[in-house]
Design a protein around this motif. Sequence first.
Motif, PDB file in Angstrom:
ATOM      1  N   GLY A 162      45.501  41.911  32.785  1.00  0.00           N
ATOM      2  CA  GLY A 162      44.058  41.793  32.620  1.00  0.00           C
ATOM      3  C   GLY A 162      43.368  43.126  32.834  1.00  0.00           C
ATOM      4  O   GLY A 162      43.950  44.077  33.356  1.00  0.00           O
ATOM      5  N   ARG A 163      42.086  43.172  32.426  1.00  0.00           N
ATOM      6  CA  ARG A 163      41.305  44.394  32.573  1.00  0.00           C
ATOM      7  C   ARG A 163      39.879  44.100  33.032  1.00  0.00           C
ATOM      8  O   ARG A 163      38.949  44.728  32.562  1.00  0.00           O
ATOM      9  CB  ARG A 163      41.244  45.149  31.245  1.00  0.00           C
ATOM     10  N   LEU A 164      39.682  43.168  33.940  1.00  0.00           N
ATOM     11  CA  LEU A 164      38.342  42.895  34.442  1.00  0.00           C
ATOM     12  C   LEU A 164      37.920  43.977  35.422  1.00  0.00           C
ATOM     13  O   LEU A 164      38.704  44.419  36.257  1.00  0.00           O
ATOM     14  CB  LEU A 164      38.291  41.535  35.142  1.00  0.00           C
ATOM     15  N   ASN A 165      36.654  44.396  35.331  1.00  0.00           N
ATOM     16  CA  ASN A 165      36.117  45.411  36.227  1.00  0.00           C
ATOM     17  C   ASN A 165      35.789  44.806  37.582  1.00  0.00           C
ATOM     18  O   ASN A 165      35.429  43.642  37.690  1.00  0.00           O
ATOM     19  CB  ASN A 165      34.850  46.025  35.634  1.00  0.00           C
ATOM     20  N   TRP A 219      45.002  45.319  35.768  1.00  0.00           N
ATOM     21  CA  TRP A 219      45.647  44.399  36.695  1.00  0.00           C
ATOM     22  C   TRP A 219      47.098  44.160  36.292  1.00  0.00           C
ATOM     23  O   TRP A 219      47.440  44.229  35.109  1.00  0.00           O
ATOM     24  CB  TRP A 219      44.881  43.079  36.748  1.00  0.00           C
ATOM     25  N   SER A 254      31.234  50.699  39.371  1.00  0.00           N
ATOM     26  CA  SER A 254      32.222  49.635  39.211  1.00  0.00           C
ATOM     27  C   SER A 254      33.578  50.247  38.865  1.00  0.00           C
ATOM     28  O   SER A 254      33.652  51.248  38.153  1.00  0.00           O
ATOM     29  CB  SER A 254      31.794  48.665  38.113  1.00  0.00           C
ATOM     30  N   ASP A 313      32.180  42.314  43.908  1.00  0.00           N
ATOM     31  CA  ASP A 313      33.607  42.019  44.054  1.00  0.00           C
ATOM     32  C   ASP A 313      34.193  42.921  45.150  1.00  0.00           C
ATOM     33  O   ASP A 313      33.547  43.868  45.593  1.00  0.00           O
ATOM     34  CB  ASP A 313      34.338  42.251  42.731  1.00  0.00           C
ATOM     35  N   ASP A 366      34.424  35.486  39.245  1.00  0.00           N
ATOM     36  CA  ASP A 366      34.523  35.389  37.790  1.00  0.00           C
ATOM     37  C   ASP A 366      35.571  34.334  37.461  1.00  0.00           C
ATOM     38  O   ASP A 366      36.657  34.337  38.045  1.00  0.00           O
ATOM     39  CB  ASP A 366      34.931  36.744  37.204  1.00  0.00           C
ATOM     40  N   GLN A 404      37.477  34.130  35.038  1.00  0.00           N
ATOM     41  CA  GLN A 404      38.675  34.723  34.453  1.00  0.00           C
ATOM     42  C   GLN A 404      39.349  35.729  35.386  1.00  0.00           C
ATOM     43  O   GLN A 404      40.248  36.446  34.971  1.00  0.00           O
ATOM     44  CB  GLN A 404      38.318  35.386  33.131  1.00  0.00           C
ATOM     45  N   ALA A 405      38.912  35.774  36.630  1.00  0.00           N
ATOM     46  CA  ALA A 405      39.455  36.738  37.587  1.00  0.00           C
ATOM     47  C   ALA A 405      40.926  36.462  37.858  1.00  0.00           C
ATOM     48  O   ALA A 405      41.363  35.316  37.886  1.00  0.00           O
ATOM     49  CB  ALA A 405      38.673  36.659  38.887  1.00  0.00           C
ATOM     50  N   MET A 449      36.665  38.181  43.768  1.00  0.00           N
ATOM     51  CA  MET A 449      36.010  38.420  42.480  1.00  0.00           C
ATOM     52  C   MET A 449      35.385  37.110  42.026  1.00  0.00           C
ATOM     53  O   MET A 449      36.060  36.098  41.929  1.00  0.00           O
ATOM     54  CB  MET A 449      37.000  38.939  41.432  1.00  0.00           C
TER      55      MET A 449
END
Length: 72
Positions: free
Chosen positions: A58-61, A54, A49, A67, A29, A31-32, A27
């Motif tokens: 976390g909630r990153l796409n 996580w 996406s 990714d 990012d 903040q990944a 990923m």
Amino acid sequence: MIFPDKETVARVRAEYPPGTKVVLEKMNDEQAPPVGTIGFVRAVDDTASLLVDWSNSGRLNVIFGVDAVRRL
């Protein structure tokens, strides 16, 4: 960013239904979560996406075509 066609979005939704367990492989990012972090798919959006919860809260796409995750 090139947006996938409707058939691709449908294929990704079929491959990653809500609740699918995945592990992060890549990923791009700041903040990944760390590679190897486990997550659960909440949904797939209209750009194919993955919306992931996580294990580190976390909630990153996971951005389609950028990714990478692997199903567990």
